[in-house]
Motif scaffolding. Structure first.
Motif, PDB file in Angstrom:
ATOM      1  N   LEU A 166       4.610 -12.828  -7.802  1.00 53.46           N
ATOM      2  CA  LEU A 166       6.151 -12.597  -7.114  1.00 53.46           C
ATOM      3  C   LEU A 166       6.703 -11.409  -8.106  1.00 53.46           C
ATOM      4  O   LEU A 166       7.982 -11.038  -7.737  1.00 53.46           O
ATOM      5  CB  LEU A 166       6.963 -13.571  -6.107  1.00 53.46           C
ATOM      6  N   TRP A 170       3.881  -7.557  -6.744  1.00 56.11           N
ATOM      7  CA  TRP A 170       4.597  -7.733  -5.120  1.00 56.11           C
ATOM      8  C   TRP A 170       6.365  -7.868  -6.035  1.00 56.11           C
ATOM      9  O   TRP A 170       6.948  -9.338  -5.656  1.00 56.11           O
ATOM     10  CB  TRP A 170       4.752  -8.500  -4.054  1.00 56.11           C
ATOM     11  N   VAL A 172       9.438  -8.875  -6.523  1.00 59.70           N
ATOM     12  CA  VAL A 172      10.635  -9.547  -5.744  1.00 59.70           C
ATOM     13  C   VAL A 172      11.361 -10.088  -6.520  1.00 59.70           C
ATOM     14  O   VAL A 172      12.638  -9.631  -5.900  1.00 59.70           O
ATOM     15  CB  VAL A 172      10.112 -10.533  -4.161  1.00 59.70           C
TER      16      VAL A 172
END
Length: 326
Positions: A166, A170, A172
């Motif tokens: 995360l 990716w 985020v």
């Protein structure tokens, strides 16, 4: 005196006695640590006279029992002492009160714990109730396997997995939870998302499984069978009849896990470089800052005892035999 009042007073007295015993253990444990703060600050080249004078300045030359009673007396008045950090052999004292060091860090830890609790407690109750409602179904087995898998991993492993997926693969959420007094509320929530998610994955299994077990155990009770014979739906039976009588064990496990959120966040705070009280305690142990270590340990112990007292009181109040004594 009503049984509930007497039970609550007994629990409070037991909590104060436990806190006293814990304070003795904290002080004794730090006394038994090898090494000396004066020698570690002044270095090996310092003479014995210099070390002795420095220890006298810090009050470390007094007998242990006198320093313990002075510490306890100061704590009872709200004074946690003065940090050893900033003291030097030159005589220049740049140390700060322990309260000034602990207060902002404690607020950060409570913010992280509160954010985690807002996610973990409703999620655990929902999963526990629905798992009991659809017992032995594919949903029930999936929830049990998933929660047991997450709880079997150490906190740091879960944290690094979340950082990998995360924050790196990716992006985020930010990988580091560095916050300060100037951080806005929105940025604080964003930066503490990964630590909160890590703690949620670690504690949700305990609360979910206890909720499920407590409700399933009550489903075999005679009053549940009577509700079934009256035509009540299964969801109505669980929510209206079983859940209110299962609050005692559920409240106990929630209190244990909320205490863990405050006491057991040291590893998570270190991994995410989060400026909480756990990180402060690790830094204080490294620098042998005894007053800060004592204050942090006492706060951890007090939090754990208070939350367990709350769980005992909830369990007592929700007991019909104590609410309606004959």
């Amino acid at each position: 005196m009503h049984p509930i009042v007497s039970t609550i007073l007994q629990r409070l007295g037991l909590g104060l006695f436990t806190l006293f015993i814990v304070s003795v253990i904290i002080f004794s444990s730090l006394e038994m640590l090898p090494g000396d703060f004066g020698e570690s600050v002044l270095g090996q080249a310092a003479t014995e006279e210099t070390v002795t004078a420095f220890r006298k300045e810090l009050g470390l030359d007094k007998p242990a029992y006198l320093r313990y009673f002075e510490w306890v007396g100061s704590v009872m008045t709200g004074d946690l002492g003065t940090s050893f950090s900033g003291r030097a052999a030159s005589g220049v004292d740049r140390s700060r009160p322990v309260v000034d060091l602990v207060a902002p860090r404690l607020w950060n830890t409570l913010f992280l714990a509160g954010m985690t609790a807002l996610i973990a407690v409703p999620l655990a109750l929902f999963l526990g109730i629905t798992s009991a409602l659809y017992r032995n179904s594919l949903y029930d087995r999936t929830v049990n396997v998933t929660t047991l898998t997450t709880i079997s991993f150490p906190e740091f492993f879960v944290a690094y997995l979340l950082i990998l997926f995360l924050a790196s693969l990716w992006p985020v959420f930010p990988s580091l939870a560095t916050v300060d007094d100037t951080t806005s509320f929105g940025q604080r929530v964003l930066k503490t998302a990964l630590p909160a998610l890590t703690l949620t994955l670690v504690i949700v299994a305990h609360m979910m499984r206890m909720t499920r077990a407590a409700i399933i155990n009550l489903l075999a009770s005679p009053y549940i069978e009577m509700a079934l014979l009256k035509g009540s739906s299964r969801s109505e039976i669980i929510i209206k009849h079983a859940l209110p009588n299962a609050w005692a064990p559920i409240a106990t496990v929630i209190a244990f896990n909320l205490a863990y959120l405050v006491v057991g966040v040291v590893v998570v705070e270190v991994v995410f470089v989060y400026p909480g009280i756990g990180q402060l305690m690790v830094d204080a142990v490294t620098t042998r800052d005894i007053p800060v270590v004592q204050a942090c340990a006492l706060i951890f112990a007090g939090t754990y005892i208070i939350l367990n007292l709350v769980a005992d009181i909830i369990g007592t109040v929700t007991n019909p035999r104590l609410l309606h004594p004959r």
